[in-house]
Write a protein that holds these residues in place. Structure first.
Motif, PDB file in Angstrom:
ATOM      1  N   PRO A  38       0.826  -1.216   0.000  1.00 37.28           N
ATOM      2  CA  PRO A  38       0.000   0.000   0.000  1.00 37.28           C
ATOM      3  C   PRO A  38       0.859   1.264   0.000  1.00 37.28           C
ATOM      4  O   PRO A  38       0.442   2.304  -0.505  1.00 37.28           O
ATOM      5  CB  PRO A  38      -0.802  -0.076   1.300  1.00 37.28           C
ATOM      6  N   VAL A  39       2.078   1.195   0.542  1.00 39.12           N
ATOM      7  CA  VAL A  39       2.919   2.393   0.621  1.00 39.12           C
ATOM      8  C   VAL A  39       3.398   2.856  -0.753  1.00 39.12           C
ATOM      9  O   VAL A  39       3.798   3.993  -0.927  1.00 39.12           O
ATOM     10  CB  VAL A  39       4.166   2.165   1.533  1.00 39.12           C
ATOM     11  N   GLU A  40       3.350   1.949  -1.750  1.00 35.58           N
ATOM     12  CA  GLU A  40       3.899   2.296  -3.075  1.00 35.58           C
ATOM     13  C   GLU A  40       2.898   3.005  -3.985  1.00 35.58           C
ATOM     14  O   GLU A  40       3.213   3.341  -5.113  1.00 35.58           O
ATOM     15  CB  GLU A  40       4.387   1.018  -3.782  1.00 35.58           C
ATOM     16  N   LEU A  41       1.702   3.208  -3.531  1.00 29.79           N
ATOM     17  CA  LEU A  41       0.691   3.816  -4.403  1.00 29.79           C
ATOM     18  C   LEU A  41       0.863   5.346  -4.472  1.00 29.79           C
ATOM     19  O   LEU A  41       1.428   5.942  -3.556  1.00 29.79           O
ATOM     20  CB  LEU A  41      -0.715   3.480  -3.885  1.00 29.79           C
ATOM     21  N   PRO A  42       0.356   5.976  -5.557  1.00 31.93           N
ATOM     22  CA  PRO A  42       0.521   7.441  -5.695  1.00 31.93           C
ATOM     23  C   PRO A  42      -0.435   8.222  -4.786  1.00 31.93           C
ATOM     24  O   PRO A  42      -1.407   8.831  -5.250  1.00 31.93           O
ATOM     25  CB  PRO A  42       0.202   7.691  -7.181  1.00 31.93           C
ATOM     26  N   TRP A  43      -0.148   8.226  -3.485  1.00 26.20           N
ATOM     27  CA  TRP A  43      -1.048   8.843  -2.511  1.00 26.20           C
ATOM     28  C   TRP A  43      -1.176  10.351  -2.670  1.00 26.20           C
ATOM     29  O   TRP A  43      -2.158  10.948  -2.223  1.00 26.20           O
ATOM     30  CB  TRP A  43      -0.604   8.491  -1.076  1.00 26.20           C
ATOM     31  N   ASP A  44      -0.171  10.985  -3.309  1.00 21.91           N
ATOM     32  CA  ASP A  44      -0.234  12.443  -3.484  1.00 21.91           C
ATOM     33  C   ASP A  44      -1.496  12.881  -4.224  1.00 21.91           C
ATOM     34  O   ASP A  44      -1.941  14.021  -4.075  1.00 21.91           O
ATOM     35  CB  ASP A  44       0.990  12.937  -4.274  1.00 21.91           C
ATOM     36  N   GLU A  45      -2.014  11.962  -5.033  1.00 21.28           N
ATOM     37  CA  GLU A  45      -3.236  12.279  -5.769  1.00 21.28           C
ATOM     38  C   GLU A  45      -4.406  12.604  -4.847  1.00 21.28           C
ATOM     39  O   GLU A  45      -5.324  13.306  -5.241  1.00 21.28           O
ATOM     40  CB  GLU A  45      -3.635  11.046  -6.584  1.00 21.28           C
ATOM     41  N   LEU A  46      -4.381  12.007  -3.649  1.00 26.16           N
ATOM     42  CA  LEU A  46      -5.451  12.316  -2.696  1.00 26.16           C
ATOM     43  C   LEU A  46      -5.058  13.536  -1.870  1.00 26.16           C
ATOM     44  O   LEU A  46      -5.118  13.526  -0.651  1.00 26.16           O
ATOM     45  CB  LEU A  46      -5.741  11.114  -1.777  1.00 26.16           C
ATOM     46  N   ASP A  47      -4.683  14.583  -2.545  1.00 29.18           N
ATOM     47  CA  ASP A  47      -4.348  15.829  -1.878  1.00 29.18           C
ATOM     48  C   ASP A  47      -5.664  16.516  -1.508  1.00 29.18           C
ATOM     49  O   ASP A  47      -6.519  16.726  -2.373  1.00 29.18           O
ATOM     50  CB  ASP A  47      -3.528  16.694  -2.861  1.00 29.18           C
ATOM     51  N   ARG A  48      -5.805  16.854  -0.254  1.00 28.53           N
ATOM     52  CA  ARG A  48      -7.045  17.452   0.239  1.00 28.53           C
ATOM     53  C   ARG A  48      -7.458  18.679  -0.587  1.00 28.53           C
ATOM     54  O   ARG A  48      -8.642  18.939  -0.795  1.00 28.53           O
ATOM     55  CB  ARG A  48      -6.856  17.809   1.726  1.00 28.53           C
ATOM     56  N   LYS A  49      -6.455  19.401  -1.122  1.00 31.69           N
ATOM     57  CA  LYS A  49      -6.728  20.636  -1.881  1.00 31.69           C
ATOM     58  C   LYS A  49      -7.457  20.359  -3.211  1.00 31.69           C
ATOM     59  O   LYS A  49      -8.058  21.248  -3.794  1.00 31.69           O
ATOM     60  CB  LYS A  49      -5.421  21.381  -2.178  1.00 31.69           C
ATOM     61  N   ASN A  50      -7.366  19.114  -3.679  1.00 29.06           N
ATOM     62  CA  ASN A  50      -8.010  18.786  -4.955  1.00 29.06           C
ATOM     63  C   ASN A  50      -9.506  18.542  -4.838  1.00 29.06           C
ATOM     64  O   ASN A  50     -10.171  18.296  -5.837  1.00 29.06           O
ATOM     65  CB  ASN A  50      -7.384  17.516  -5.562  1.00 29.06           C
ATOM     66  N   PHE A  51     -10.026  18.534  -3.620  1.00 27.06           N
ATOM     67  CA  PHE A  51     -11.439  18.181  -3.429  1.00 27.06           C
ATOM     68  C   PHE A  51     -12.139  19.198  -2.542  1.00 27.06           C
ATOM     69  O   PHE A  51     -11.518  19.778  -1.646  1.00 27.06           O
ATOM     70  CB  PHE A  51     -11.542  16.802  -2.755  1.00 27.06           C
TER      71      PHE A  51
END
Ligand SMILES: [Fe+2]
Ligand SMILES: [Fe+2]
Length: 331
Positions: A38-51
Motif C-alpha cells: 500500500p505504501v507504493e501507491l501514488p497517494w499524493d493524488e489524494l491531496d485534500r486541496k483537490n477536493f
C-alpha cells in the motif's frame, strides 16, 4: 472448550507439514509472486486541496464503510488461522489463511490512508462541521455498532458448528468481492484507486481460488444437511455484505430510517470525485454474474445456491428473520 479426537484440548503442537490439497499450496505460493505494498501507491493524488469538503468526506465515508468488512476479515481469518493450527489441519490451510489475514490488513491500510489524507481523523476522531459530515459519521458509527453484533456471533460459531462447515463457507464473500472490486478499479478515475483496487482484486481472486479449494476438499465427505447449511451461510453472507455490496438488508442491519438516503448521496458524491463506487444496479448485476459463474461448480459439489431475489438469483428458499444471528465470513 472443544475437545479433539484424542480427548485432549486442541493444541498447535506438534503441528504438521502435510500437503493434501495441491491447489491450496499453489494458491499460497502465488501470494509471494503477487505481493504488493500500500505504501507504493501514488497517494499524493489524494491531496485534500483537490477536493471540496463534500467530496473529501464522501470518499472517506466509502473507505470507512469498506474498512468495516476488512476489519472483520482481519478478525475472522486470524481466528480461522488459529483454529486451523489448533485442530491440526493440513499445512497449506494454515498458511493460506494467514496470507488472507495479511491481505485484509493491507486492504484496511488502504482505507486508513485514504481517510487520513482526505478527512484526517475520520471516522474515529472526526468532528463534523455540517449535516453531510454529521450523517456520514453517524452512518459509519451505526454500521460499526452493528459490526459488534456480527463479531460476537462469529466468535460463538466455533462452539456451535463443525470446523469443516465454517471453513467451507469462506468462499462466498470472495465471489462477490472479486467482481465488485474489479468494477471499482475499472470505474475509478484516480490512479491511486485504480491501482489499489486492481491489487485488491488480485488478492480476492486468490482468496476465491483458495476458499473454493477448501470447499471442494471439505464438501466431499459432508452429509447433505451440512451442505444445506453452507447454502444458508451464503444467504447470510449476502445479507452481511449488503451495506457495501448491495444495499443494507434489514434482516440483520439495524439502521436509522434515513441511513440509506445519506448513504446513496455520499456514494454518488464519492463517484463524482473519482472513486469508482458502483451504482446499485451495477452491484446487483455483478452479484448475479458472480453467482451464476460458480453455480455449476457448487451444484456439482452438492451445495445448492440460495435464492437471492434481490439480485435475481434463483435457488433454495432460505428464510432469515429479523434479529437472527448472521453466520457469515467477510471479504
Ligand atoms: Fe479484503
Ligand atoms: Fe477476500
Amino acid at each position: 472448550m472443544q475437545i479433539d479426537r484424542e480427548g485432549s484440548a486442541p493444541n498447535i503442537f506438534p503441528g504438521n507439514w502435510d500437503v493434501v490439497t495441491q491447489e491450496l499450496l499453489k494458491t499460497y505460493e502465488a501470494w509471494f509472486k503477487q505481493n504488493w505494498g500500500p505504501v507504493e501507491l501514488p497517494w499524493d493524488e489524494l491531496d485534500r486541496k483537490n477536493f471540496d469538503d463534500s467530496e473529501a468526506v464522501a470518499q472517506a465515508y466509502w473507505m470507512a464503510k469498506l474498512a468495516l468488512f476488512e476489519k472483520s476479515g482481519i478478525g475472522a481469518f486470524s481466528l480461522a488461522t488459529l483454529q486451523a493450527a489448533r485442530y491440526n489441519m493440513e499445512d497449506p490451510t494454515k498458511k493460506f489463511l494467514a496470507g488472507v489475514t495479511y491481505d485484509e490488513c493491507r486492504h484496511d491500510e488502504i482505507c486508513r490512508r485514504a481517510c487520513n489524507r482526505l478527512c484526517p481523523g475520520f471516522p474515529y476522531k472526526f468532528k463534523p462541521k455540517n449535516t453531510l459530515e454529521e450523517k456520514a459519521l453517524r452512518n459509519i458509527q451505526v454500521l460499526y455498532d452493528n459490526g459488534r453484533r456480527y463479531w460476537s456471533a462469529f466468535e460463538q460459531v466455533w462452539q456451535k458448528y463443525p470446523l469443516e462447515l465454517i471453513f467451507s463457507s469462506f468462499f462466498f464473500a470472495e465471489i462477490g468481492a472479486q467482481l465488485i472490486f474489479k468494477q471499482v478499479a475499472d470505474k475509478s478515475r484516480l490512479s491511486v484507486y485504480r491501482q489499489a483496487f486492481s491489487n485488491i482484486t488480485k488478492d480476492e481472486s486468490r482468496h476465491l481460488a483458495g476458499t473454493l479449494a477448501l470447499l471442494e476438499r471439505l464438501a466431499s465427505d459432508m452429509p447433505k444437511e451440512q451442505k444445506l447449511m453452507i447454502t444458508r451461510q451464503m444467504k447470510h453472507g449476502f445479507i452481511y455484505l449488503s451495506p457495501l455490496l448491495y444495499r443494507p438488508m434489514h434482516e440483520f442491519w439495524r439502521l436509522p430510517d434515513d441511513f440509506y438516503e445519506w448513504d446513496r448521496k455520499l456514494e454518488e458524491i464519492a463517484a463524482d470525485a473519482g472513486l469508482g463506487v458502483p451504482t446499485l444496479e451495477e452491484k446487483s448485476e455483478k452479484w448475479y454474474q458472480a453467482i451464476q459463474l460458480h453455480r455449476k461448480k457448487l451444484e456439482d459439489l452438492g451445495v445448492p445456491v440460495p435464492a437471492i431475489k434481490e439480485v435475481g438469483v434463483d435457488g433454495v428458499e432460505i428464510s432469515v428473520k429479523k434479529g437472527d444471528n448472521i453466520v457469515a465470513t467477510p471479504l
